[in-house]
Scaffold this motif. Sequence first.
Motif, PDB file in Angstrom:
ATOM      1  N   TYR A 256       0.845  -1.194   0.000  1.00 40.05           N
ATOM      2  CA  TYR A 256       0.000   0.000   0.000  1.00 40.05           C
ATOM      3  C   TYR A 256       0.883   1.248   0.000  1.00 40.05           C
ATOM      4  O   TYR A 256       1.872   1.329   0.734  1.00 40.05           O
ATOM      5  CB  TYR A 256      -0.895   0.023   1.244  1.00 40.05           C
TER       6      TYR A 256
ATOM      7  N   GLN B 196      -4.220   1.214   6.136  1.00 42.58           N
ATOM      8  CA  GLN B 196      -4.780   0.405   5.062  1.00 42.58           C
ATOM      9  C   GLN B 196      -5.953   1.118   4.396  1.00 42.58           C
ATOM     10  O   GLN B 196      -6.131   1.053   3.173  1.00 42.58           O
ATOM     11  CB  GLN B 196      -5.222  -0.953   5.603  1.00 42.58           C
TER      12      GLN B 196
ATOM     13  N   LYS C 138       1.337  -5.437   3.975  1.00 39.76           N
ATOM     14  CA  LYS C 138       0.446  -6.261   4.793  1.00 39.76           C
ATOM     15  C   LYS C 138       0.664  -7.727   4.429  1.00 39.76           C
ATOM     16  O   LYS C 138       0.715  -8.087   3.255  1.00 39.76           O
ATOM     17  CB  LYS C 138      -1.013  -5.882   4.541  1.00 39.76           C
TER      18      LYS C 138
END
Length: 425
Positions: free
Chosen positions: A44, A103, A132
Amino acid sequence: MKKILALVLALALILASCAVAFADANNGSITVDNAVIGKKYELYRLFDATVAANGGTAYTLPANKEADTGFANYFKIENGYVLPLSTFTAAVAGSDEFQTWAQGFGTKVKEETASSSTVAFTGLTYGYYFVKSEVGAILTIDSANPSEHVIDKNQTNDSDKKIVEGTNKVVVNEAGINENVAFELTETVKNYDKADKIYRYVIDDQLDPAFSYDKTSLVVKINNTVVAEKTAENTTGKYTITWNDTTPSFEILIPWTDNDAFTGNHLYDNNSIIVVTYTAKLDPAKVIGNLNVGATPNKNTAQLKWFKGSENPTTPNGERPKDETETFDTALTIIKHDQAGNVLTGAQFTLTSTNGTKVSIVTENTYVEAADGTHYKLKDDTYTTEAPNGNATHDAVYASTTTKYKLQTNQVVKGEGQTDTSMAS
């Protein structure tokens, strides 16, 4: 559902003193070391970045993002650049709250499933990212921008102890005295324990005292390659071993870095497999007073331990729970009868095995009170299966006409004048 954790790759944002960025802004990379094969890793992007010629980095909000309430809990904007708050520590970055915000705020740019112990994200636009992992791993930074290495540090070592019987591998078996039992210990090991580098592995193995090792049978393999013991004659060996014949037990030490210390480089890949095989037997010279018989097994216990971190501990500071196998001595029931079928109390037998080992067994009888018993006690302290019939003359010889007893026959192993544990039949 497994808890998903992640850690922002850079805990300190560097405001560049020079505003000149590298010309190629799509050549960043992030490599995950110590990855779990078959598990998914997601990347991300939180902030844009420019990297100056002197290596400094400046972070800014992406054009389509605005500073929200969550952002204000961790960062601030000064002169158009993103800076961390003084309260933004490694502990905060590792918290559930921060990771949930990151996130949701970030933009997922790539996803990879590990096919080896390394996962590489390449061709990245310079930026501020977090990774993640579906294994619940905490990922931390290992080197500097623009090429980052992160380490999946939430894996655990795996251990499996088995008895090998032909093509079967079991944890419980039966064996006779002087019969070889084949053992196999398989360790799937990692290079890190959380944030700590592992630099030495230890395998402790212990048998119950009736066993003896066949030391010549021991084989150690690392990643399916047989490795030699390190000795004065063979200084290039990959492990050392210490035997204790009294316990009996052994300890294997395997250096996991090239200098057997925290500062060294790992010698083996993550998820390497260590296999230790050997045989042992219930030793006829040791069974008297040591052999577990009947419902009590003779155990083999193994435990994987390791040295980790930079504090140079003198004893292992990481370990797995112990693994255990059970070997039951082969049951043997021998009862001597007279011609009328009555058990001969105190009858003694001598058994001789094919290798000449002699074991003496004495049959001993005891009677215990039992509602379902078939024996009655007589006044002369003997027992009969003939029941009282209500005739006063007939029943006068009974100690009790109502109390019943059950016959319990034991085989007692004897050798060299000693008596071992009874084996109830």
